[in-house]
Design an enzyme around this catalytic site. Sequence first.
Site, mmCIF file in Angstrom:
data_model
loop_
_atom_site.group_PDB
_atom_site.id
_atom_site.type_symbol
_atom_site.label_atom_id
_atom_site.label_comp_id
_atom_site.label_asym_id
_atom_site.label_seq_id
_atom_site.Cartn_x
_atom_site.Cartn_y
_atom_site.Cartn_z
ATOM 1 N N ARG A 194 -12.228 -27.869 -36.273
ATOM 2 C CA ARG A 194 -12.161 -27.120 -35.013
ATOM 3 C C ARG A 194 -12.248 -25.613 -35.268
ATOM 4 O O ARG A 194 -12.883 -24.885 -34.511
ATOM 5 C CB ARG A 194 -10.886 -27.460 -34.245
ATOM 6 N N HIS A 233 -14.970 -23.416 -33.511
ATOM 7 C CA HIS A 233 -14.631 -22.330 -32.588
ATOM 8 C C HIS A 233 -15.073 -20.973 -33.108
ATOM 9 O O HIS A 233 -15.372 -20.057 -32.343
ATOM 10 C CB HIS A 233 -13.134 -22.347 -32.262
ATOM 11 N N HIS A 273 -14.998 -35.506 -31.855
ATOM 12 C CA HIS A 273 -13.728 -35.867 -31.212
ATOM 13 C C HIS A 273 -13.238 -37.228 -31.668
ATOM 14 O O HIS A 273 -12.272 -37.762 -31.137
ATOM 15 C CB HIS A 273 -13.861 -35.798 -29.685
ATOM 16 N N TRP A 319 -2.438 -41.134 -28.375
ATOM 17 C CA TRP A 319 -1.111 -41.334 -28.956
ATOM 18 C C TRP A 319 -1.244 -42.325 -30.088
ATOM 19 O O TRP A 319 -2.280 -42.926 -30.293
ATOM 20 C CB TRP A 319 -0.157 -41.851 -27.878
HETATM 21 C C1 HEM Z 1 -17.600 -29.381 -24.211
HETATM 22 C C2 HEM Z 1 -17.256 -29.200 -25.491
HETATM 23 C C3 HEM Z 1 -15.837 -29.325 -25.980
HETATM 24 C C4 HEM Z 1 -14.650 -29.225 -25.305
HETATM 25 C C5 HEM Z 1 -14.406 -28.916 -23.822
HETATM 26 C C6 HEM Z 1 -13.592 -29.453 -26.294
HETATM 27 C C7 HEM Z 1 -12.226 -29.435 -25.997
HETATM 28 C C8 HEM Z 1 -11.221 -29.754 -26.893
HETATM 29 C C9 HEM Z 1 -9.813 -29.754 -26.576
HETATM 30 C C10 HEM Z 1 -9.214 -29.390 -25.225
HETATM 31 C C11 HEM Z 1 -9.151 -30.129 -27.717
HETATM 32 C C12 HEM Z 1 -7.636 -30.266 -27.892
HETATM 33 C C13 HEM Z 1 -7.077 -29.020 -28.572
HETATM 34 C C14 HEM Z 1 -5.567 -29.171 -28.764
HETATM 35 O O1 HEM Z 1 -4.905 -29.475 -27.731
HETATM 36 O O2 HEM Z 1 -5.063 -29.008 -29.900
HETATM 37 C C15 HEM Z 1 -10.132 -30.372 -28.734
HETATM 38 C C16 HEM Z 1 -9.836 -30.777 -30.015
HETATM 39 C C17 HEM Z 1 -10.780 -30.937 -31.009
HETATM 40 N N1 HEM Z 1 -12.125 -30.610 -30.925
HETATM 41 FE FE1 HEM Z 1 -13.141 -30.236 -29.218
HETATM 42 N N2 HEM Z 1 -14.135 -29.699 -27.526
HETATM 43 C C18 HEM Z 1 -15.499 -29.611 -27.383
HETATM 44 C C19 HEM Z 1 -16.439 -29.742 -28.402
HETATM 45 C C20 HEM Z 1 -16.121 -29.895 -29.750
HETATM 46 C C21 HEM Z 1 -17.074 -29.782 -30.835
HETATM 47 C C22 HEM Z 1 -18.571 -29.428 -30.650
HETATM 48 C C23 HEM Z 1 -16.394 -30.033 -31.998
HETATM 49 C C24 HEM Z 1 -16.884 -30.055 -33.431
HETATM 50 C C25 HEM Z 1 -18.142 -30.277 -33.787
HETATM 51 C C26 HEM Z 1 -15.012 -30.300 -31.618
HETATM 52 C C27 HEM Z 1 -14.007 -30.633 -32.512
HETATM 53 C C28 HEM Z 1 -12.680 -30.849 -32.162
HETATM 54 C C29 HEM Z 1 -11.672 -31.388 -33.063
HETATM 55 C C30 HEM Z 1 -11.907 -31.812 -34.516
HETATM 56 C C31 HEM Z 1 -10.475 -31.447 -32.349
HETATM 57 C C32 HEM Z 1 -9.117 -31.938 -32.838
HETATM 58 C C33 HEM Z 1 -8.293 -30.772 -33.348
HETATM 59 C C34 HEM Z 1 -6.883 -31.175 -33.787
HETATM 60 O O3 HEM Z 1 -6.622 -32.394 -33.953
HETATM 61 O O4 HEM Z 1 -6.041 -30.257 -33.957
HETATM 62 N N3 HEM Z 1 -14.875 -30.206 -30.252
HETATM 63 N N4 HEM Z 1 -11.396 -30.138 -28.211
HETATM 64 C C1 LIG Z 2 -11.474 -42.092 -31.538
HETATM 65 C C2 LIG Z 2 -10.201 -41.903 -30.732
HETATM 66 O O1 LIG Z 2 -10.132 -40.546 -30.318
HETATM 67 C C3 LIG Z 2 -10.587 -40.263 -29.054
HETATM 68 O O2 LIG Z 2 -11.010 -41.137 -28.317
HETATM 69 C C4 LIG Z 2 -10.574 -38.820 -28.654
HETATM 70 C C5 LIG Z 2 -11.171 -38.464 -27.464
HETATM 71 N N1 LIG Z 2 -11.223 -37.181 -27.063
HETATM 72 C C6 LIG Z 2 -10.698 -36.190 -27.824
HETATM 73 C C7 LIG Z 2 -10.814 -34.862 -27.377
HETATM 74 C C8 LIG Z 2 -10.317 -33.852 -28.122
HETATM 75 C C9 LIG Z 2 -9.705 -34.123 -29.343
HETATM 76 C C10 LIG Z 2 -9.585 -35.422 -29.813
HETATM 77 C C11 LIG Z 2 -10.084 -36.487 -29.040
HETATM 78 C C12 LIG Z 2 -10.022 -37.844 -29.454
HETATM 79 N N2 LIG Z 2 -9.439 -38.168 -30.661
#
Ligand code: HEM
Ligand SMILES: CCOC(=O)c1cnc2ccccc2c1N
Length: 290
Positions: A45, A49, A172, A188
Amino acid sequence: VVHIAAVNKDRSFDDYQRIYNTIAEKIREEDEYDGYIGYGPILVRLGWHSSGTYDKNDNTGGSYGGTMRFKLEQSDGANNGLGNARAFMEPILKEFPWISHGDLYTLGAVCAVQELQGPKVKWRPGRVDMPEDTTPKNGRLPDAANGADYVRNFYARLNMNDREAVALTGAHCLGRTHLKNSGFDGPWGAASNSFTNEFFVNLLNEQWKLQKNKAGNMQYDSPKGYMMLETDYALVQDPAYLKIVKEFANNEGAFFKEFASCFQKLLENGIDYPKDAPTYVFKTLDEQDL
Ligand code: HEM
Ligand SMILES: CCOC(=O)c1cnc2ccccc2c1N
């Protein structure tokens, strides 16, 4: 704005593989982080970002200047929680002061994808730390409370097409949302720390119910305790996206191939590489018997 990769002639593949190994060993060592999810997902992330501020219309933002190191960018609500990833990287910066923040944060994301059994992602050095006044204004990162048109439009600014948008969102599969960070909650129980096509399989196979979470935000929840953001679920609401979701759910190799190329593209958006700039493919710890 033009950002030319500055190739450091004193540094070789081995120097960068050494940093890769240091990050990978630290991920392995500090496995208790976030309920034993570990640091892999949040490092992905951080790299995303750092790069997601890019705007193809004026070539501003992106990973080159390492502006994620400044309070201004860190204060963007979308970056809540990433302080943990930056803290993880602090000792690495001390040990290897010659690497730029942009190179380190993108290298860390590539390391995490590969160490979590994802595809090999090519990586090129040459990002240069830029001054604070080059930091893009907050608000360029995406907002989860939106549908397919917003998602398509957002990724277009990063010069990503439908296939690239679906592949990138497949990250995700890693980690989870945290109420205190983003106001979203879950999944969860077993949030995953291995890079697979599970996100697409879940999207298609679970029953999803849109409901208000305890922070008052809308999210999709499934009986098994999985969750999807509205921007995740948009990928099965839009017919063009749905076709690609089905392909990736049925063919993990196709997902890996697309992710490898568009993740590199994401991390390199806005950067011009001279023809003598090296491209590296790092070995995993397993491949080095470490
Ligand atoms: C429309 C595009 C996207 C939206 C709105 C979005 C939104 C979010 C949100 C709200 C979270 C939760 C953050 C938290 O509460 O800690 C999250 C987590 C995450 N996102 Fe996205 N995301 C997007 C695209 C992406 C992309 C393009 C990647 C990487 C290629 C990505 C990788 C991750 C990862 C790995 C997490 C988990 C982080 C953790 O477990 O601390 N996301 N994202
Ligand atoms: C494969 C099980 O995980 C999920 O279905 C799932 C779905 N949305 C997400 C969105 C933001 C960060 C983690 C996410 C996530 N782990």
